[in-house]
Design an enzyme around this catalytic site. Structure first.
Site, PDB file in Angstrom:
ATOM      1  N   GLU A  74     -95.161  69.035 -15.033  1.00 13.14           N
ATOM      2  CA  GLU A  74     -95.720  67.668 -15.396  1.00 13.14           C
ATOM      3  C   GLU A  74     -97.288  67.361 -15.883  1.00 13.14           C
ATOM      4  O   GLU A  74     -97.437  66.649 -16.584  1.00 13.14           O
ATOM      5  CB  GLU A  74     -95.267  66.604 -14.203  1.00 13.14           C
ATOM      6  CG  GLU A  74     -93.726  66.583 -14.015  1.00 13.14           C
ATOM      7  CD  GLU A  74     -93.118  67.727 -13.315  1.00 13.14           C
ATOM      8  OE1 GLU A  74     -94.021  68.592 -12.891  1.00 13.14           O
ATOM      9  OE2 GLU A  74     -92.056  67.629 -13.026  1.00 13.14           O
ATOM     10  N   MET A  83    -118.108  80.340 -17.589  1.00 19.31           N
ATOM     11  CA  MET A  83    -119.118  79.424 -17.014  1.00 19.31           C
ATOM     12  C   MET A  83    -119.533  79.675 -15.746  1.00 19.31           C
ATOM     13  O   MET A  83    -120.769  79.472 -15.571  1.00 19.31           O
ATOM     14  CB  MET A  83    -118.378  77.987 -17.506  1.00 19.31           C
ATOM     15  CG  MET A  83    -119.426  76.874 -17.097  1.00 19.31           C
ATOM     16  SD  MET A  83    -120.934  77.191 -18.088  1.00 19.31           S
ATOM     17  CE  MET A  83    -120.384  76.330 -19.780  1.00 19.31           C
ATOM     18  N   LYS A 137     -85.520  53.576  -7.787  1.00 21.04           N
ATOM     19  CA  LYS A 137     -84.317  54.028  -8.148  1.00 21.04           C
ATOM     20  C   LYS A 137     -83.356  52.644  -8.264  1.00 21.04           C
ATOM     21  O   LYS A 137     -82.737  52.383  -9.111  1.00 21.04           O
ATOM     22  CB  LYS A 137     -83.700  54.899  -7.310  1.00 21.04           C
ATOM     23  CG  LYS A 137     -82.416  55.350  -7.902  1.00 21.04           C
ATOM     24  CD  LYS A 137     -82.144  56.759  -7.150  1.00 21.04           C
ATOM     25  CE  LYS A 137     -80.501  57.144  -8.058  1.00 21.04           C
ATOM     26  NZ  LYS A 137     -80.534  58.756  -8.099  1.00 21.04           N
ATOM     27  N   PHE A 194     -86.291  62.118   0.790  1.00 22.34           N
ATOM     28  CA  PHE A 194     -86.614  63.308  -0.112  1.00 22.34           C
ATOM     29  C   PHE A 194     -87.190  62.961  -1.277  1.00 22.34           C
ATOM     30  O   PHE A 194     -86.968  61.830  -2.269  1.00 22.34           O
ATOM     31  CB  PHE A 194     -85.181  63.567  -0.390  1.00 22.34           C
ATOM     32  CG  PHE A 194     -84.905  64.907  -1.349  1.00 22.34           C
ATOM     33  CD1 PHE A 194     -85.692  66.135  -0.921  1.00 22.34           C
ATOM     34  CD2 PHE A 194     -84.581  64.794  -2.779  1.00 22.34           C
ATOM     35  CE1 PHE A 194     -85.840  67.184  -1.623  1.00 22.34           C
ATOM     36  CE2 PHE A 194     -84.628  66.110  -3.465  1.00 22.34           C
ATOM     37  CZ  PHE A 194     -85.225  67.179  -2.883  1.00 22.34           C
ATOM     38  N   GLN A 195     -88.248  63.655  -1.621  1.00 24.49           N
ATOM     39  CA  GLN A 195     -88.891  63.583  -2.913  1.00 24.49           C
ATOM     40  C   GLN A 195     -89.720  62.203  -2.949  1.00 24.49           C
ATOM     41  O   GLN A 195     -89.974  61.575  -3.925  1.00 24.49           O
ATOM     42  CB  GLN A 195     -88.214  64.042  -4.064  1.00 24.49           C
ATOM     43  CG  GLN A 195     -87.830  65.385  -4.125  1.00 24.49           C
ATOM     44  CD  GLN A 195     -87.324  65.768  -5.517  1.00 24.49           C
ATOM     45  OE1 GLN A 195     -86.872  65.003  -6.280  1.00 24.49           O
ATOM     46  NE2 GLN A 195     -87.497  66.971  -5.782  1.00 24.49           N
TER      47      GLN A 195
HETATM   48  C1  LIG Z   1    -109.037  73.097 -12.675  1.00 21.43           C
HETATM   49  C2  LIG Z   1    -110.529  73.687 -12.866  1.00 21.43           C
HETATM   50  N1  LIG Z   1    -110.731  74.681 -11.827  1.00 21.43           N
HETATM   51  C3  LIG Z   1    -112.187  75.014 -11.794  1.00 21.43           C
HETATM   52  C4  LIG Z   1    -112.801  74.610 -12.537  1.00 21.43           C
HETATM   53  C5  LIG Z   1    -114.472  75.099 -12.624  1.00 21.43           C
HETATM   54  N2  LIG Z   1    -114.601  76.139 -13.720  1.00 21.43           N
HETATM   55  C6  LIG Z   1    -115.243  75.417 -15.048  1.00 21.43           C
HETATM   56  S1  LIG Z   1    -115.319  76.596 -16.427  1.00 21.43           S
HETATM   57  C7  LIG Z   1    -114.450  77.690 -15.247  1.00 21.43           C
HETATM   58  C8  LIG Z   1    -113.980  79.039 -16.227  1.00 21.43           C
HETATM   59  C9  LIG Z   1    -113.286  78.903 -17.204  1.00 21.43           C
HETATM   60  O1  LIG Z   1    -112.794  80.102 -17.592  1.00 21.43           O
HETATM   61  P1  LIG Z   1    -112.111  80.377 -19.070  1.00 21.43           P
HETATM   62  O2  LIG Z   1    -111.105  79.597 -19.483  1.00 21.43           O
HETATM   63  O3  LIG Z   1    -112.103  81.892 -19.204  1.00 21.43           O
HETATM   64  O4  LIG Z   1    -113.560  80.022 -20.022  1.00 21.43           O
HETATM   65  P2  LIG Z   1    -114.847  80.626 -20.300  1.00 21.43           P
HETATM   66  O5  LIG Z   1    -115.773  79.942 -19.501  1.00 21.43           O
HETATM   67  O6  LIG Z   1    -114.706  82.029 -19.841  1.00 21.43           O
HETATM   68  O7  LIG Z   1    -115.183  80.496 -21.781  1.00 21.43           O
HETATM   69  C10 LIG Z   1    -114.333  77.337 -14.153  1.00 21.43           C
HETATM   70  C11 LIG Z   1    -113.262  78.110 -13.121  1.00 21.43           C
HETATM   71  C12 LIG Z   1    -112.616  73.649 -13.552  1.00 21.43           C
HETATM   72  N3  LIG Z   1    -113.601  73.203 -14.352  1.00 21.43           N
HETATM   73  N4  LIG Z   1    -111.409  73.113 -13.690  1.00 21.43           N
END
Ligand SMILES: Cc1ncc(C[n+]2csc(CCOP(=O)(O)OP(=O)(O)O)c2C)c(N)n1
Ligand SMILES: [Mg+2]
Lengths: 180, 634
Positions: free
Chosen positions: B66, B503, B178, B128-129
């Site tokens: 979803e 990042m 529903k 439920f749900q």
């Molecule tokens: C759902 C979610 N969880 C954690 C984060 C924190 N976060 C920001 S960028 C990142 C890493 C992203 O990794 P990747 O897709 O490999 O991209 P890269 O930075 O290596 O290019 C994280 C964990 C986020 N923005 N969103």
């Protein structure tokens, strides 16, 4: 309990629908705005409720709070009620212990009530309950005066307020009776 | 005509107007002109799915999760300008949508989200749900409805579309029990709905416009800050006209990339945490900041009280609550942005306004553009290659993708995940058009890209949809590759595989003494990551990492065209292959340097004046242009 920050009284007209109060209070919570007191009731039109909230500017300017409120779809109108141009009232019920050791302090407590020209609404063997209506400052003073006795419970309604004179929000003119 | 429906109930056919709520819902969506719905069925909404027929006028795209439906609707909306529509069942399906709802609402994306709910008499019984999805999403929607009667469905759905798309766009959730789905009512479209508390203002006040014009006329160093609102308001043409008329530089937020072409001389590129040096200088040294549909996010302003410290501010926005929220404003212009720009242009033209000589201002900014171009960071790639690790510079790869994609389709859509690759995609793709840049800005939701790209492709099947994704993000939502393949919505995923959550790793590099705590995506028990050398057969030379997952094999299992690229000389050829593949989704895995950094950078919470071009160069701190003065000025 006297607060240093200036408080504002907001009169918020909302559609009388389920969940609207949650939306309003949820907004205050989410944006970290304070709620000092809150009172809700219906208005001259059953489809409209009025929420009166006393808040302050510690987190955001009052304009920001009103603008955020106005964004809620169910909020019809937000008014800041200036204390000079409106009447503010709160009701408080105070239950006081009248037994001090072997002695009864009932006469003294009734004396305080009389001094403030407020009513005694319940008398029991060991307690009496006082009802007072007024501005917040008057109620504060009353509570202070009762502090030497043992206050068992305080129940406050939260402030409600209305503008002075003919200055009104005409719901039907503003929104159309059938649109509400 | 009557036909016998499920459960031996008499169901009127859909030509009659006495219908059950499920058919009313379908008819309403049809009559509102909806052409695409993203969703996944379940108990509480099965009757609506039963009402979908071959003759239904909209297409339903069956996702695998979803959250994917939500992001797909968002990608659809951003790239088409039309509201996105989602339909899922109650409980876990609805809660799976929460991230996508918050994401879209934060970025002012118009969505109508329809959730099934348990029968009216079961509400509150922990049935439920059952999940109170209206309550759960309250802080992250523009508005929501709970419908308990079929006679309310048509008008409330119409109201939902109106609210989602009018004023500042946002998400409207409609939770339908529903009971409402299965009881009967007369259907007539065009039902009136009353929203007495909802009248967004369309035009700014005359005197505020006058004040704004005064400020423009008296400014010697103006800058236009274009935010996401300029895209939502479809104001890019007027924006360029306006910039030319007042001869002002334009900086854009992450959200607004493409609203002015990167190649246009007025554009200084992105502003903010990873914006250009010239943009940072422009906002910090300007005497007039003209903010259009921007909300002064902390990622743009840096330390707020040192942001544009010498500037007067004109702020135009459709949402009055944005004006003055984070920054005091001298001329507030509430209303539709395109309309506001029209009025500004008209008034300035009527006053026979000609932009004053601002050559000092422009010279200052142009010098910065020349001196501090985008930072390709080949050094880290070279070092990484010497160590037998990912040899590619992610920045150069992304730049190449931008060039080739636009060579094949000048209206190509670029979708990005969240992380380093997103910032590089913003910096290096070369954004020339609005509505062609789809990503999660405000919430920064990893995993956004693949489903959003699917939605963009559904909206604009004639355009190529290119995804810049990270290896972390990819693993959050790659299940939608099945949807992409099966529904004939091929997308092209350029996977920037640096083997890490890049990042956060960058922050660890710069701010946490290289303590790489839990950001390596190949960590395992000691020695594990060193045992297996990544790359298959001849193709050694990739990054030594666990090889888990094997992205190429994973993509092949979804019948994608899958290619792993480890060497510079293979880059172009692989992107060309991707450009030419029009049937199947494409996944190209670029094995890039793990240590590549996103620069420029303003550390979180610091002033934009401290922007770093590289870890050791801070051009605005020591350029001799102290305070609000710039060289060549009194
Ligand atoms: C759902 C979610 N969880 C954690 C984060 C924190 N976060 C920001 S960028 C990142 C890493 C992203 O990794 P990747 O897709 O490999 O991209 P890269 O930075 O290596 O290019 C994280 C964990 C986020 N923005 N969103
Ligand atoms: Mg990564």
């Amino acid at each position: 309990m006297v607060n240093e920050t200036k408080t504002y009284t907001l009169s918020i007209l909302v559609e009388n629908k389920p969940g609207v109060l949650t939306r309003v209070t949820g907004l205050f919570a989410r944006r970290a705005f304070n709620i000092h007191s809150l009172a809700v009731g219906t208005t001259e039109d059953v489809k409209v409720s009025r929420i009166t909230i006393v808040t302050d500017e510690s987190q955001a300017p009052i304009e920001q709070i009103t603008l955020q409120l106005q964004k809620l779809i169910n909020v019809l109108k937000v008014q800041i009620l200036d204390s000079a141009k409106s009447v503010h009232r709160e009701i408080v019920l105070i239950k006081v212990n009248t037994r001090q050791g072997k002695d009864s302090v009932r006469p003294e407590v009734i004396g305080v009530a009389n001094l403030f020209r407020v009513k005694v609404v319940d008398v029991a063997a060991e307690s009496i309950t006082i009802e007072a209506t007024g501005k917040e400052s008057k109620l504060e003073a009353l509570v202070q005066a009762l502090l030497p006795y043992e206050i068992l419970e305080i129940v406050r309604s939260g402030t409600i307020a209305i503008s002075r004179g003919r200055d009104i929000i005409n719901l039907h003119r503003e929104f159309g009776e059938n649109n509400l | 005509m009557l036909r016998v429906g499920k459960g031996d109930k008499l169901v009127k056919d859909s030509n009659s107007d006495y219908l059950d709520g499920s058919h009313i819902l379908v008819r309403t969506l049809e009559d509102l002109g909806v052409d695409t719905v993203f969703g996944l069925p379940g108990g509480a909404i099965l009757t609506v799915y039963d009402a979908l027929e071959n003759s239904t006028k909209f297409r339903h795209i069956l996702v695998r999760h979803e959250q994917g439906a939500g992001h797909a609707a968002s990608g659809y909306a951003i790239s088409s300008g039309k509201p996105g529509v989602v339909m899922v069942t109650s409980g876990p399906a609805a809660t799976n949508l929460v991230t996508a709802i918050a994401d879209a609402n934060m970025d002012s994306v118009p969505l109508v989200v329809i959730t099934g709910q348990v029968a009216t008499n079961l509400i509150g019984t922990d049935a439920f749900q059952e999940a109170d999805i209206v309550g759960i999403t309250l802080p992250v929607v523009k508005h929501s409805f709970l419908i308990t009667e079929s006679s309310d469905i048509s008008s409330r759905i119409s109201a939902a579309f109106h609210i989602a798309t009018t004023g500042r766009p946002g998400v409207v959730l409609v939770d339908i029990t529903k009971t409402a789905m299965t009881s009967y009512a007369h259907y007539n479209f065009n039902q009136k709905f009353e929203l007495p508390g909802f009248n967004p203002k369309q035009q700014p006040e005359h005197q505020c416009l006058q004040a704004a014009i005064e400020l423009i006329i008296n400014s010697s160093r103006p800058v236009i800050l274009a935010g996401g609102g300029t895209v939502r308001a479809k104001a890019s043409e007027n924006l360029l006209k306006f910039a030319k008329l007042i001869h002002a530089p334009v900086v854009t937020t992450l959200q607004a990339r493409g609203v002015i072409p990167d190649s246009d001389m007025h554009s200084l590129g992105m502003v903010g945490m990873h914006g250009t040096i010239a943009s940072a200088a422009a906002v910090q040294k300007c005497d007039l900041l003209i903010a259009l549909g921007a909300r002064f996010s902390d990622r743009v302003t840096g330390k707020i009280n040192e942001f544009a410290a010498y500037a007067k501010v004109i702020h135009a926005d459709i949402d009055p609550a944005e004006i003055g929220k984070n920054r005091q404003v001298d001329a507030p212009l509430f209303g539709d942005l395109n309309e506001t720009l029209n009025l500004l242009i008209e008034s300035l033209t009527a006053e026979k306004y000609t932009a004053q000589d601002r050559s000092n201002w422009w010279k200052y900014l142009e010098n910065l553009q020349i001196e501090y171009p985008l930072y390709l960071d080949n050094e880290h790639a070279e070092e990484s290659a010497r160590n037998g690790m990912g040899a590619l510079s992610p920045q150069s790869v992304i730049q190449k993708v931008g060039q080739i994609a636009k060579k094949y389709d000048e209206n190509a859509i670029f979708v990005s995940g969240v992380g380093q690759h997103q910032m590089w995609a913003s910096q290096f793709l070369g954004h020339e058009k609005p509505h062609n840049w789809v990503q999660s800005a405000g919430l920064g939701t990893m995993g956004y890209a693949i489903p959003a790209a699917l939605g963009a492709k559904a909206a604009r099947s004639n355009n190529a949809v290119w995804v810049i994704d990270g290896d972390g993000c990819f693993q959050m939502t790659n299940q939608e590759l099945a949807t992409s393949r099966l529904t004939g919505l091929p997308i092209k995923i350029m996977l920037i595989n640096n083997g890490t959550l890049g990042m956060p790793r960058q922050w660890q590099t710069l701010l946490f003494n290289k303590h790489y705590s839990q950001t390596d995506l190949h960590d395992g028990p000691d020695g594990w990551s060193k045992e297996i050398v990544y790359g298959d057969g001849e193709e050694k030379g990739g990054a030594p990492n666990s090889g888990i997952p094997n992205f190429v094999k994973l993509a092949e299992s979804y019948d994608c065209l899958a290619i792993r690229v480890t060497r510079l000389e293979e880059v172009e050829d692989a992107i060309e292959k991707a450009a030419k593949e029009n049937e199947r989704p494409v996944v190209i895995e670029f094995v890039v340097a793990k240590d590549a950094l996103v620069f420029p950078m303003v550390p979180a919470g610091k002033s934009n004046n401290s922007i770093m071009y590289t870890p050791t160069v801070q051009p605005l701190l020591d350029d001799g242009n102290i305070g609000n003065r710039i060289e060549g000025e009194e």
